[in-house]
Design a protein around this motif. Structure first.
Motif, PDB file in Angstrom:
ATOM      1  N   LEU A   5       7.717 -31.165  -3.959  1.00 29.82           N
ATOM      2  CA  LEU A   5       7.430 -31.599  -5.317  1.00 29.82           C
ATOM      3  C   LEU A   5       7.029 -33.066  -5.278  1.00 29.82           C
ATOM      4  N   GLU A   6       6.241 -33.512  -6.259  1.00 29.80           N
ATOM      5  CA  GLU A   6       5.849 -34.920  -6.331  1.00 29.80           C
ATOM      6  C   GLU A   6       5.906 -35.381  -7.778  1.00 29.80           C
ATOM      7  N   HIS A   7       6.487 -36.566  -7.970  1.00 29.62           N
ATOM      8  CA  HIS A   7       6.584 -37.172  -9.301  1.00 29.62           C
ATOM      9  C   HIS A   7       6.765 -38.674  -9.133  1.00 29.62           C
ATOM     10  N   LYS A  45      11.251 -27.844 -10.949  1.00 30.49           N
ATOM     11  CA  LYS A  45      10.324 -28.967 -11.131  1.00 30.49           C
ATOM     12  C   LYS A  45      10.818 -29.899 -12.233  1.00 30.49           C
ATOM     13  N   GLU A  46      11.274 -29.342 -13.335  1.00 34.34           N
ATOM     14  CA  GLU A  46      11.794 -30.158 -14.428  1.00 34.34           C
ATOM     15  C   GLU A  46      13.042 -30.928 -13.989  1.00 34.34           C
ATOM     16  N   ALA A  47      13.919 -30.272 -13.235  1.00 32.73           N
ATOM     17  CA  ALA A  47      15.134 -30.926 -12.747  1.00 32.73           C
ATOM     18  C   ALA A  47      14.780 -32.051 -11.776  1.00 32.73           C
ATOM     19  N   PHE A  48      13.797 -31.813 -10.911  1.00 36.11           N
ATOM     20  CA  PHE A  48      13.338 -32.834  -9.968  1.00 36.11           C
ATOM     21  C   PHE A  48      12.802 -34.050 -10.712  1.00 36.11           C
ATOM     22  N   GLU A  49      11.901 -33.806 -11.656  1.00 33.58           N
ATOM     23  CA  GLU A  49      11.310 -34.918 -12.401  1.00 33.58           C
ATOM     24  C   GLU A  49      12.374 -35.695 -13.172  1.00 33.58           C
ATOM     25  N   GLY A  50      13.303 -34.986 -13.783  1.00 27.67           N
ATOM     26  CA  GLY A  50      14.393 -35.647 -14.500  1.00 27.67           C
ATOM     27  C   GLY A  50      15.268 -36.458 -13.562  1.00 27.67           C
ATOM     28  N   SER A  51      15.531 -35.926 -12.380  1.00 22.24           N
ATOM     29  CA  SER A  51      16.348 -36.634 -11.395  1.00 22.24           C
ATOM     30  C   SER A  51      15.658 -37.903 -10.909  1.00 22.24           C
ATOM     31  N   VAL A  52      14.359 -37.828 -10.655  1.00 22.78           N
ATOM     32  CA  VAL A  52      13.608 -39.013 -10.224  1.00 22.78           C
ATOM     33  C   VAL A  52      13.631 -40.062 -11.329  1.00 22.78           C
ATOM     34  N   ASP A  53      13.335 -39.651 -12.560  1.00 22.86           N
ATOM     35  CA  ASP A  53      13.334 -40.600 -13.681  1.00 22.86           C
ATOM     36  C   ASP A  53      14.701 -41.260 -13.852  1.00 22.86           C
ATOM     37  N   HIS A  54      15.758 -40.469 -13.792  1.00 21.45           N
ATOM     38  CA  HIS A  54      17.114 -41.001 -13.937  1.00 21.45           C
ATOM     39  C   HIS A  54      17.445 -41.958 -12.791  1.00 21.45           C
ATOM     40  N   TYR A  55      17.054 -41.595 -11.588  1.00 17.42           N
ATOM     41  CA  TYR A  55      17.296 -42.448 -10.423  1.00 17.42           C
ATOM     42  C   TYR A  55      16.583 -43.792 -10.576  1.00 17.42           C
ATOM     43  N   LEU A  56      15.332 -43.754 -10.987  1.00 15.79           N
ATOM     44  CA  LEU A  56      14.574 -45.001 -11.155  1.00 15.79           C
ATOM     45  C   LEU A  56      15.176 -45.871 -12.259  1.00 15.79           C
TER      46      LEU A  56
END
Length: 123
Positions: A5-7, A45-56
């Motif tokens: 996945l990429e985000h 994919k939604e969980a990944f994107e949410g995790s990246v956003d939260h991490y950042l």
């Protein structure tokens, strides 16, 4: 990067657990463990994107650099025969061994799918 996945410039792995019936993964290329899961590709994919956003967001709040620091140096283990062949090749081309290996790395990065898929066929 196939099957990832990429985000926002971050990549995440995609794994399947037959025991749990879940898709799961983790963000790669960072120092911290950030994982996610879902029961469908869309949910993953939604969980990944949410995790990246939260991490950042968390890194920003903490004043922390989110990316892993890469020095540009690492040890490579190979057979003595390959080491010898590469050394001879480098000398014939009037290059340092490090320069020759970096050219090979550049080629691999630019032709990842072609090189890695070719190896799967040959095995």
């Amino acid at each position: 990067m196939a099957d990832n996945l990429e985000h926002e410039g971050y990549f995440g792995s995609v794994e399947y657990s037959s025991r749990d019936g879940l898709l799961h993964g983790k963000v790669i290329g960072i120092n911290d463990l950030v994982s996610y899961e879902g029961t469908s590709v869309k949910e993953l994919k939604e969980a990944f994107e949410g995790s990246v956003d939260h991490y950042l967001e968390t890194c920003k709040e903490l004043g922390k650099e989110p990316n892993r620091f890469y020095r540009g140096g690492f040890n490579i283990r190979t057979s003595s025969e390959i080491h010898r062949e590469l050394s001879i090749m480098a000398e014939r081309k009037k290059m340092k061994l490090n320069e020759l290996v970096n050219k090979a790395f550049d080629y691999l990065v630019k032709n990842e799918d072609k090189v890695l898929n070719q190896n799967k066929v040959e095995q």
